[in-house]
Design a protein around this motif. Structure first.
Motif, short mmCIF file in Angstrom:
data_model
loop_
_atom_site.label_atom_id
_atom_site.label_comp_id
_atom_site.label_asym_id
_atom_site.label_seq_id
_atom_site.Cartn_x
_atom_site.Cartn_y
_atom_site.Cartn_z
N ILE A 20 47.23 42.59 10.68
CA ILE A 20 46.67 43.92 10.46
C ILE A 20 47.40 44.97 11.31
O ILE A 20 47.47 46.14 10.94
CB ILE A 20 45.16 43.93 10.75
N TYR A 66 39.30 47.39 12.12
CA TYR A 66 39.24 46.21 11.25
C TYR A 66 38.20 45.22 11.77
O TYR A 66 37.40 44.67 10.99
CB TYR A 66 40.62 45.54 11.19
N ARG A 95 44.98 36.96 11.61
CA ARG A 95 44.70 38.05 10.70
C ARG A 95 44.79 39.40 11.44
O ARG A 95 45.33 40.37 10.90
CB ARG A 95 43.29 37.88 10.11
N LEU A 96 44.29 39.46 12.65
CA LEU A 96 44.37 40.68 13.43
C LEU A 96 45.82 41.06 13.72
O LEU A 96 46.19 42.24 13.66
CB LEU A 96 43.59 40.54 14.74
N THR A 98 43.60 50.53 15.13
CA THR A 98 43.56 49.86 13.83
C THR A 98 42.88 48.51 13.92
O THR A 98 42.05 48.15 13.07
CB THR A 98 45.00 49.70 13.28
N LEU A 99 43.19 47.75 14.97
CA LEU A 99 42.56 46.44 15.16
C LEU A 99 41.06 46.60 15.42
O LEU A 99 40.24 45.81 14.93
CB LEU A 99 43.21 45.69 16.32
N LYS A 143 34.90 43.91 9.74
CA LYS A 143 34.71 42.50 9.42
C LYS A 143 33.73 41.81 10.36
O LYS A 143 33.50 40.61 10.25
CB LYS A 143 36.07 41.77 9.50
N ARG A 175 49.68 47.32 9.72
CA ARG A 175 49.12 48.35 8.85
C ARG A 175 48.78 49.63 9.61
O ARG A 175 48.29 50.58 9.02
CB ARG A 175 47.86 47.83 8.15
N CYS A 176 49.04 49.62 10.89
CA CYS A 176 48.81 50.83 11.70
C CYS A 176 49.61 51.98 11.09
O CYS A 176 50.80 51.84 10.80
CB CYS A 176 49.24 50.55 13.14
#
Length: 407
Positions: free
Chosen positions: A385, A326, A381-382, A322-323, A330, A388-389
């Motif tokens: 995130i 993202y 921010r990471l 997920t990271l 970005k 959100r996994c």
């Protein structure tokens, strides 16, 4: 996979007790193998021990032993010869047959490879043979004694230096190796053969592999060891031989094999007991094969991660993925993600933010290490995130498990 190793002894071809070591997998072996070491080596030479250990990790039990007069075995090396080595190999196979199961795979390194080719026909249960840097004829080793040949012929014996150690060589040894011819034995052994040899082998030239391969009937295979040395002194070379050998032998050995685990289609995961231990499971996730088990302290064989380990692994993998997604979206300079996880059960009253207040709850601690040229805001921010996994969301949401009986 946790492995076991046993020290053993058995009588050799001339009656002396031979020292041996049996490398065992954590569960029931899918097959037994016999390993013959190189000329004047011992069962504990690096290549033998490393290959035996790696094969045990693949479920193949391996017996390696010291030939008469070498290592910890009894007897006088000066009284041995190629014929006695072949006899020792046959007695080793007899010992396995009488105490465990006859070897289905026989492996020989250097002169041990020549001995294996000569002995294979006397081990009817063996279905596969492997040689590593083997000479096509045992007489190949005679070049070691060129300087002492005159003394041996005149006196009947002489002391020679081999790999820096003194050995007494008798005339009968030279006469014995010169009398043996392997071409007929290779052609008639009726077993699958794989020949490993390094093109740059300075001890036993590559032409020997060609002669062995040409003499053998199908099925036969050849594997080049590139720049490996004769003794496979580099770990990477010994491991390579073991991995290729294990994959090749699986076609002939049968028995418990991860390839026999049930298949899984689409997103289905299939888990089935292997019968190796109380808790050992074979897992099929699409084309992928895994194992699950419990530690020995819980009554398992420790042959794979525990169910909770697999849950943590799923969460950790999902977090890192997920990271990564993202960061790519970005365009963040993220170099690497490492996730360390642990699981515990804690009293609900000790969790201030939990809704449950009675009994115990599961607590997973996740530590994320992020490397890269990131500023503090990007790092924060990471970390946010990570929550959100998808697996994280599944674990924290209401999950319904529906159980049905198979038809």
């Amino acid at each position: 996979m946790a492995l076991k190793s046993e020290k053993l002894t058995f009588p050799g071809s001339s009656g002396e007790m031979l020292a041996a070591r049996l490398e065992l997998p954590a569960g029931p072996p899918r097959a037994y193998a016999l390993f013959a070491h190189c000329f004047t080596c011992t069962k504990d030479v690096f290549a033998a021990s490393r290959i035996a250990g790696a094969l045990a990790e693949q479920g193949i039990a391996v017996l390696r032993f010291d030939f008469t007069g070498l290592g910890a075995s009894e007897g006088d090396f000066a009284n041995t010869n190629f014929s006695s080595n072949v006899g020792d190999l046959v007695r080793a196979a007899d010992y396995l047959r009488e105490t465990r199961a006859a070897p289905k795979l026989i492996i020989g390194h250097s002169l041990g490879g020549a001995a294996v080719l000569a002995a294979a026909g006397q081990v009817p249960e063996a279905v596969a043979v492997a040689t590593i840097g083997a000479p096509a004829e045992p007489a190949h080793v005679a070049h070691h004694f060129t300087a002492a040949r005159e003394e041996i012929d005149a006196q009947g014996e002489a002391e020679v230096l081999l790999v820096g150690r003194p050995f007494r060589i008798k005339k009968q040894f030279l006469e014995d190796i010169e009398a043996h011819r392997l071409e007929k034995a290779i052609a008639e052994m009726k077993k699958a053969l794989i020949v490993f040899h390094a093109p740059r082998d300075e001890t036993v030239g590559i032409e020997n592999a060609g002669k062995i391969f040409a003499a053998a009937k199908h099925p036969k295979s050849f594997v080049s060891l590139d720049d490996a040395d004769h003794l496979l002194s580099r770990k990477i070379d010994a491991i390579y031989v073991a991995n290729v050998l294990g994959a090749w032998a699986a076609r002939y050995l049968g028995g418990i094999d991860m390839a026999e685990t049930p298949s899984a289609k689409d997103s289905t995961v299939v888990v089935e007991e292997t019968g190796e231990g109380r808790f050992t499971q074979a897992i099929a996730a699409g084309p992928h094969r895994l194992r699950a088990d419990e530690p020995e302290s819980y009554g398992g064989l420790d042959s794979g991660p525990s169910p909770y380990d697999l849950v943590l692994a799923g969460l950790g993998a999902c977090t890192a993925m997920t990271l990564r997604m993202y960061a790519e979206h970005k365009k963040l300079p993220l170099d690497k993600v490492r996730v360390t996880l642990s699981h515990d059960k804690i009293h609900a009253v000790d969790c201030a933010e939990c809704e449950t207040k009675d009994g115990k709850i599961d607590r997973i601690e996740r530590v994320i290490r992020i490397t890269g040229d990131l500023d503090e805001n990007q790092r924060e921010r990471l970390l946010a995130i990570a929550d959100r996994c998808p697996v994280h969301k599944t674990l924290e949401s209401e999950v319904q498990v529906v159980t049905k009986a198979a038809g």
